[in-house]
Each structure stands twice: as C-alpha cells, then as structure tokens.
Design a protein around this motif. Sequence first.
Motif, PDB file in Angstrom:
ATOM      1  N   ARG A  53      37.258  49.303  46.677  1.00 44.98           N
ATOM      2  CA  ARG A  53      36.215  48.670  45.868  1.00 44.98           C
ATOM      3  C   ARG A  53      35.663  49.622  44.805  1.00 44.98           C
ATOM      4  O   ARG A  53      35.387  49.206  43.674  1.00 44.98           O
ATOM      5  CB  ARG A  53      35.095  48.201  46.803  1.00 44.98           C
ATOM      6  CG  ARG A  53      34.018  47.371  46.165  1.00 44.98           C
ATOM      7  CD  ARG A  53      33.024  46.925  47.227  1.00 44.98           C
ATOM      8  NE  ARG A  53      32.356  48.056  47.867  1.00 44.98           N
ATOM      9  CZ  ARG A  53      31.232  48.613  47.413  1.00 44.98           C
ATOM     10  NH1 ARG A  53      30.674  48.163  46.312  1.00 44.98           N
ATOM     11  NH2 ARG A  53      30.680  49.638  48.043  1.00 44.98           N
ATOM     12  N   GLU A 106      32.672  41.439  51.208  1.00 44.31           N
ATOM     13  CA  GLU A 106      32.495  41.347  49.770  1.00 44.31           C
ATOM     14  C   GLU A 106      31.512  40.267  49.344  1.00 44.31           C
ATOM     15  O   GLU A 106      31.233  40.110  48.160  1.00 44.31           O
ATOM     16  CB  GLU A 106      33.851  41.192  49.096  1.00 44.31           C
ATOM     17  CG  GLU A 106      34.622  42.506  49.187  1.00 44.31           C
ATOM     18  CD  GLU A 106      35.950  42.494  48.484  1.00 44.31           C
ATOM     19  OE1 GLU A 106      36.491  41.390  48.273  1.00 44.31           O
ATOM     20  OE2 GLU A 106      36.442  43.578  48.144  1.00 44.31           O
ATOM     21  N   ASN A 132      29.496  47.141  40.351  1.00 45.88           N
ATOM     22  CA  ASN A 132      29.279  47.625  38.983  1.00 45.88           C
ATOM     23  C   ASN A 132      28.066  48.546  38.909  1.00 45.88           C
ATOM     24  O   ASN A 132      28.084  49.554  38.190  1.00 45.88           O
ATOM     25  CB  ASN A 132      29.121  46.450  38.033  1.00 45.88           C
ATOM     26  CG  ASN A 132      30.415  45.701  37.805  1.00 45.88           C
ATOM     27  OD1 ASN A 132      31.504  46.256  37.960  1.00 45.88           O
ATOM     28  ND2 ASN A 132      30.315  44.437  37.441  1.00 45.88           N
ATOM     29  N   LYS A 176      30.568  42.002  43.246  1.00 43.17           N
ATOM     30  CA  LYS A 176      31.017  42.642  42.010  1.00 43.17           C
ATOM     31  C   LYS A 176      29.848  43.244  41.248  1.00 43.17           C
ATOM     32  O   LYS A 176      29.967  44.327  40.669  1.00 43.17           O
ATOM     33  CB  LYS A 176      31.768  41.628  41.151  1.00 43.17           C
ATOM     34  CG  LYS A 176      33.137  41.246  41.684  1.00 43.17           C
ATOM     35  CD  LYS A 176      33.861  40.309  40.736  1.00 43.17           C
ATOM     36  CE  LYS A 176      35.247  39.957  41.284  1.00 43.17           C
ATOM     37  NZ  LYS A 176      35.973  39.030  40.356  1.00 43.17           N
TER      38      LYS A 176
END
Length: 252
Positions: free
Chosen positions: A57, A21, A30, A26
């Motif tokens: 995820r 990650e 997105n 993030k």
Amino acid sequence: MKFFMEKWQSFFSSDYLKFSEEILTKDRTNDELQFLINNLELTGDAKILDLGCGQGRISIPLAKYGYNVTGLDASRDLLEEAKNRAKRESVSINFIYSDMRNMNYLNEYDAVINMGTAFGYVERQQDDEITLKNVYRALRPNGVFIQDLDNREAKVNNYNKQSWYYMNNKFVWNQREFNYLTGRWNEIIKWEEHGEEKEFLLNLRLYTASEIIHMNQISGLQLRDSFGYFNNQPYSATSPRMIMKYQKSKGV
C-alpha cells in the motif's frame, strides 16, 4: 531464528486483505505518502525499507515517486498481493518474506518506515525490542525511522466492547477488550460468508508513548519529533494516531 506459531500469523491473511482497505483507504494512503515525503526529506533515489509492508500500500507509491524501496513482511498472502500490484503498476520493488526479528541489514537504508500499526503483534516485548535493534542496524548513520502506531490513550478510552457494523458488503460483529496489566488489545471479529461463519483474532500490544520512545532510545534511536496524525498535528492523548520520528545516531 524460528519462532513458534503466533496469533498474528493467522490474522494477516487473504481475509485481512478484504477488510483492511476499507479502513486504510486511498485517501488515507495519500495522506501518509505526503507525510512521509515531507518528513523523510530524502532525495529521489534514497533507499527506504518498508517494514511490515503488507500488500504494498505504501511501498508502491513510494517506488513510483522514485525511491529505491524494499518491502519486508512475514505474510505470504499479503506479499503475493504486493508483488501482483507492483507488476500491474510497472514498478520495481524488492519484496522480502521475513520476520522482522530475523532481518539482518547493516547501514543499508536511508530510512525505515513502519506504518499502519505494523508492530506489537508478537507475544513478548523482548521480541519487539529485537525488531527495533534490527531497525537501528539497518539504518545508515543519521538515517530516519518513522513509526506509525495506534494511539493507546485514545483507543482504550473510546471503544465499545461489542458492536455490529457493515463492512466489505458484510455485517461484522466485534468483541473487544483491553488488558491494562499486559497492555494487550484483543479483538474477535466474526462474519458470515457463503453461509459459513468466519472468525479471526486481532491481538497486539499497545504501547504508551513513553514506552515506545524508551524502547527506541535503548536501541540507539533518538526521538526527533512526534505527531498525532498525517497532517503534522501534535501528538496528544486524544489524537487519532501516534507517529514518532527517530534518527540513528552517528556510528554503527
């Protein structure tokens, strides 16, 4: 069908979760989510199969968006994390522990997604072809399959054979090599944790665009579009990713 122990089974572990990650951030997630929503063009209650869902995820934000999501993966560690995250986010997702080669759905999903290079880890090309045939069967007529892979051309022409970098609060050493005869990428990753040296091996087949398109076509999936990243840029030899959008022809 049972398969012999393969290299990927030790790679996708709790250690993978710690490092992945920092790459699959993030912001990237997105970007992927918006790309999928725009390119799948599905109603909110459509059924989506997240193939190689990992820690959820992509599955979890898709479910929060209103889709009916099934997440399938063959890593118990990652699926357990996915279930915990879904519970914390109060979303309902059907998480399935299974090898992609064993899934047995028929005309069930409006879309199948395969994101973050969750393909090519098995030892034989014939087994990857089995997975693609399973994808074809799982899709409803005119269903969409989106497959996001490393761009082989860009990756093999721009890598250091050995490197040190700082990741997950640790110094990590990598040794990489690509075999042009087999098409397989081999990467040894080492780091120290609590005074002990740890290591895992990343080994996967990197397909060219023409190879992966042909494999999907012989499975019955027709190419509809190609992209080089999640901003819809065209695919090229230098693009960051290789993202292909396929559609199942009418009929079973």
